[in-house]
Scaffold this motif. Sequence first.
Motif, PDB file in Angstrom:
ATOM      1  N   ALA A 177      -6.029   6.836 -31.679  1.00  0.00           N
ATOM      2  CA  ALA A 177      -5.943   5.956 -32.848  1.00  0.00           C
ATOM      3  C   ALA A 177      -6.418   4.551 -32.482  1.00  0.00           C
ATOM      4  O   ALA A 177      -7.208   3.939 -33.200  1.00  0.00           O
TER       5      ALA A 177
ATOM      6  N   GLY B 147      -3.123  11.294 -29.840  1.00  0.00           N
ATOM      7  CA  GLY B 147      -2.047  10.328 -30.038  1.00  0.00           C
ATOM      8  C   GLY B 147      -2.536   8.906 -30.111  1.00  0.00           C
ATOM      9  O   GLY B 147      -3.676   8.647 -30.503  1.00  0.00           O
ATOM     10  N   GLN B 148      -1.671   8.000 -29.698  1.00  0.00           N
ATOM     11  CA  GLN B 148      -1.912   6.573 -29.862  1.00  0.00           C
ATOM     12  C   GLN B 148      -3.262   6.133 -29.289  1.00  0.00           C
ATOM     13  O   GLN B 148      -3.963   5.326 -29.888  1.00  0.00           O
TER      14      GLN B 148
ATOM     15  N   MET C 231      -4.373  11.385 -38.256  1.00  0.00           N
ATOM     16  CA  MET C 231      -3.721  10.071 -38.284  1.00  0.00           C
ATOM     17  C   MET C 231      -3.107   9.767 -39.643  1.00  0.00           C
ATOM     18  O   MET C 231      -2.254   8.899 -39.773  1.00  0.00           O
TER      19      MET C 231
END
Lengths: 420, 362
Positions: A67, A63-64, A127
Amino acid sequence: MAKKRAPIQPLSASNHNEGPKHLVGDDTEKRATIGLDLMTYEQLEDFGDELDAVRQRVLDDLGQADADYIRRVIRVQRAAEVVGRIAIFFPFFWPVFLVGILLLAVAKILDNMEIGHNVMHGQYDWMNDPMVDARKFEWDNVAPAEDWKHGHNFVHHTYTNIHGMDRDIGYNMFRIDKDQPWYPSHRFNLPLAFFLMMLFEWGVMYHGVELDEYLAGRMSKAEFKARKKRAMVKIRRQVAKDYLLYPVLAIALVPFTSWWVPLAVLGGNVVANILRNIWTFNIIFCGHFPAEVATFQEEDAQNETHGQWYLRQIMGSANISGHRPFHILTGYLSYQVEHHLFPDIPARRYPEVAKDVRRLCDTYGLPYNSGRLSKQLFSVASQLAKLAAKPDDPYMVGNSPESKARRRAKREAAALAAQS
Amino acid sequence: MAVVRKVLASNFIGRFTTPHTVDHYLDQIHPMLAVRHVRARVVEVIHETGHASTVVLKPNGTWTGFKPGQHVQFGVEVEGKRRVRVFSVSSSTQRKDGKFSVSVKAHPDGYVSQFLHNDMLPKTLVFLSQAEGDFTLPDKVPDDLLLVSGGSGITPVMSMLRTLRDTGHQGQVTFLHYAKSASDEMFHDELDKIAALPFVQMMRIYTREPAEGAELEGRFVIDHLKHLGIDPVNTLTYVCGPAGLIASVRDTYTELGATSQLMLEYFKVPSVDVNAADATGTLTFDDSSIEADNSGATILEQAEAAGLTPAYGCRMGVCNTCAIKKNHGAVRHVVSGQVAANTDETIKICVHVPVGNVSIAL
């Protein structure tokens, strides 16, 4: 009516991050023997399932944070490159010049290792960002991404350490494993390794062209020509940038400084590229070439199970211990074992995964090769030195009459089998 | 600015940044700073109805504008993952503030359209493509023009109407729109205002809850055109809406031999009927050596169900990101119904379903 833009090249999602693929033999009844000295088939099965679960757990959790991490690395890499390139334009002020060379080298290392290698494995494909897309990424060295992805992601990561299949065992240059046949050129194992270290990016490029595969008749002429062309295009671009355009840009400084400034800029680029070559060569040679790392025969790996594929990756790889900045500069290839088990999960997850891998290795009594950089490097160097000597067994000498006779017999048997 | 951008985008500068592009570096300074990447900031989100909303965008300088009727690939990042869908531009080309808008109906299973309707905040960064699509008005708009839309298929048509209004169009435009009900109609108030303008003859039909004393009712039939005094053979016609509306208009025009006047745009991919009897055969993903029983869903969905992660963009057959080689077998386009059965042809897997045994280079 205006035509929409031409169809883009058909994409293949499986070329770059082809997952674990098992080797299938002619005799489908025969079971692979890998790891039977350590575990039973049932245990191997459980072992494979447990590792699958580890991989799935990480994939579900992406997830974030992942990234943000890769974008932060890219930001640092870009900053280091830009500042480094500017600083190299001040050779008359040597501390700045030196820092410039180092920054450019670090930028190239980050680009090749933590960004390029990992992105091209498809670790960040989820992503859906074109900047970190394995299909589109191209790295800052002379080897074209496309051919590297095939040779590395598919050939090397699938047939890891299988003699005759993994072209990365000794790179067709060295005798690094005692099961490789000895040839006279192996006397120069160590000097050749030094030579390759200095020119490593060129070695990677040459390896990707696969001249040996073409000469052996295993590759079509069209395919070989395409590889050669891709390599030439990439070389031209890289050489023009580092060794022509930036030095020429420095000519603008000559009237204010001195005639040798463009030459110093050229030199700075050369040194930065060589520093990157030395670093990547050393890290990569520690991945599979330390003495205790196992290699395999094709017959033993045929019809391997999922668990056996995993086991082969663990026994065929070696880790390097160190601190976080060190791991980042290696692109987490210091977690070579974890990387080979799960080549498509973001590399920053390897330390967390390593806990599970070590636990499983303890449970099943498996070897887990890890050591300091100095220890692993010494192991590789002594291995290269030791295996340079001609073995006593004539069957281990590639060009001995005995070896030739055995190869001929094998060829004739194969021809006979093909006839009947 | 345009000159600077042109220089930076040139091949020559690219030689200094190879293997990356100038945008890879500009991006680190500011996400809106780019010579090729089209990006925008959300200015505001306007809720048109309970399910539909309009997003007003301020694009960066790389945006080259749009023609009324075009769509744009619209990407937002949520939890590190960029999700891209294609939305129609709904604003007038004559807006002077450099902004434009897209309008979308939130589909129950549409992640991006739901996000856009419920969670999108001003200042959000949006990743765009340039405007695309051939569903556009000609440079010289003919005197007689018919625009037909159904549901949220109104968005590209709205852009046409607004542009024609703002350019002071002199010809006659007939606008025929089908919505479930007045409350479900997007742009309701603005349509009321446009209806009062002389250049347009407007007819809005509410299929579920007809207005009292409505002149026309129900779904599209030829009589609706007759009532409005339209001769399909001589009227350039734009239709955007659900598959059912498009099919009946197309059939009508085919019967009259007027298909050359017809421009069509689907606003979403019709959902595939998973009819077990139709879904036969095996779907083979050659490169990954995986086989699956054909479930009747699109190849993209079946690939994802099989654990593969093929590239995709719009998931509606527009952007071509998912284009991949079909080794052999027959596939049917879910929109047009066209069957493609050649070997080694490239197909968009998001809008094709297998017909019998199919193998794909995935």
